[in-house]
Enzyme design. Structure first.
Site, PDB file in Angstrom:
ATOM      1  N   PRO A 200     -10.539 -45.266  -2.254  1.00 40.62           N
ATOM      2  CG  PRO A 200      -9.626 -43.788  -0.633  1.00 40.62           C
ATOM      3  CD  PRO A 200     -10.272 -45.142  -0.769  1.00 40.62           C
ATOM      4  CG  ASN A 201      -7.001 -41.728  -5.414  1.00 38.34           C
ATOM      5  OD1 ASN A 201      -7.717 -40.856  -5.929  1.00 38.34           O
ATOM      6  ND2 ASN A 201      -6.415 -41.649  -4.197  1.00 38.34           N
TER       7      ASN A 201
ATOM      8  NE  ARG B 237      -3.072 -43.973  -7.100  1.00 37.93           N
ATOM      9  CZ  ARG B 237      -3.214 -44.576  -5.723  1.00 37.93           C
ATOM     10  NH1 ARG B 237      -4.315 -45.364  -5.796  1.00 37.93           N
ATOM     11  NH2 ARG B 237      -2.413 -44.548  -5.054  1.00 37.93           N
TER      12      ARG B 237
ATOM     13  CE1 TYR C 139      -1.619 -49.122  -6.488  1.00 36.17           C
ATOM     14  CE2 TYR C 139      -0.964 -47.076  -7.722  1.00 36.17           C
ATOM     15  CZ  TYR C 139      -1.167 -47.655  -6.447  1.00 36.17           C
ATOM     16  OH  TYR C 139      -1.090 -47.447  -5.459  1.00 36.17           O
TER      17      TYR C 139
ATOM     18  CG  ASN D 196      -7.208 -52.146  -2.958  1.00 35.42           C
ATOM     19  OD1 ASN D 196      -6.794 -51.622  -2.097  1.00 35.42           O
ATOM     20  ND2 ASN D 196      -6.651 -52.589  -3.999  1.00 35.42           N
TER      21      ASN D 196
ATOM     22  CB  ALA E 289      -4.974 -43.564   0.892  1.00 31.80           C
TER      23      ALA E 289
ATOM     24  CD  GLU F 181      -4.993 -55.422   4.054  1.00 26.97           C
ATOM     25  OE1 GLU F 181      -4.800 -54.455   3.990  1.00 26.97           O
ATOM     26  OE2 GLU F 181      -4.646 -56.613   4.652  1.00 26.97           O
TER      27      GLU F 181
ATOM     28  NE  ARG G 253       3.545 -47.895  -3.253  1.00 30.26           N
ATOM     29  CZ  ARG G 253       2.403 -47.128  -3.589  1.00 30.26           C
ATOM     30  NH1 ARG G 253       1.295 -48.054  -3.422  1.00 30.26           N
ATOM     31  NH2 ARG G 253       2.179 -46.138  -3.986  1.00 30.26           N
TER      32      ARG G 253
END
Length: 146
Positions: free
Chosen positions: A9-10, A17, A22, A73, A76, A97, A106
């Site tokens: 997602p995203n 974003r 990023y 990847n 979330a 990954e 984070r």
């Protein structure tokens, strides 16, 4: 050799974003960067991105018998999806990954990677370069097995 590059997602909003985290390269630019490296290495790459957990699970399952490895990847879903973990374990393909940012630096809820528990390598906080390093890892790993 064929690999699946799977993004969650995203990631379709790369370049828009949070560019401070990023970067400014968009998703198509990321795909082209990876595709060029794969061509250089003689790898056939498939790309898939979805904002939906079940679609990602389906893509992992569909890679079984068609692909030699995965670069993943999960976005979330990294921190929430046992379903993706189970799919990775079930297909038992070499998997790497990738996270563009350093998830360890984070928010606390981003510190756990369920998907990463089924991956043989982790390329974290390397920006887009992490994808290229993951592709090279899969090539080396699959080449060593074959």
């Amino acid at each position: 050799m064929r690999i699946l590059v799977l993004n969650g997602p995203n990631l379709n909003l790369l370049g828009v974003r949070e560019p401070g985290l990023y970067g400014t390269v968009d998703y198509e630019g990321l795909v082209e960067l990876i595709r060029a490296e794969c061509e250089r290495l003689g790898i056939e790459a498939e790309f898939y991105q979805s904002n939906h957990e079940g679609d990602l699970v389906d893509a992992i399952q569909n890679a079984r018998g068609r692909c030699d490895g995965l670069v993943l990847n999960p976005g979330a879903y990294t921190h929430t999806s046992i379903a993706i973990l189970d799919a990775l374990k079930a297909v038992a393909l070499p998997a790497a990954e990738v996270h563009i940012t350093d998830i360890a630096q984070r928010e606390p809820f981003r510190q756990v990677s369920y998907a990463g528990m089924a991956c043989q390598a982790h390329f974290i906080g390397q920006g887009l370069q992490g994808y290229l390093n993951a592709v090279r890892f899969i090539r080396q790993t699959v080449g060593a097995e074959g």
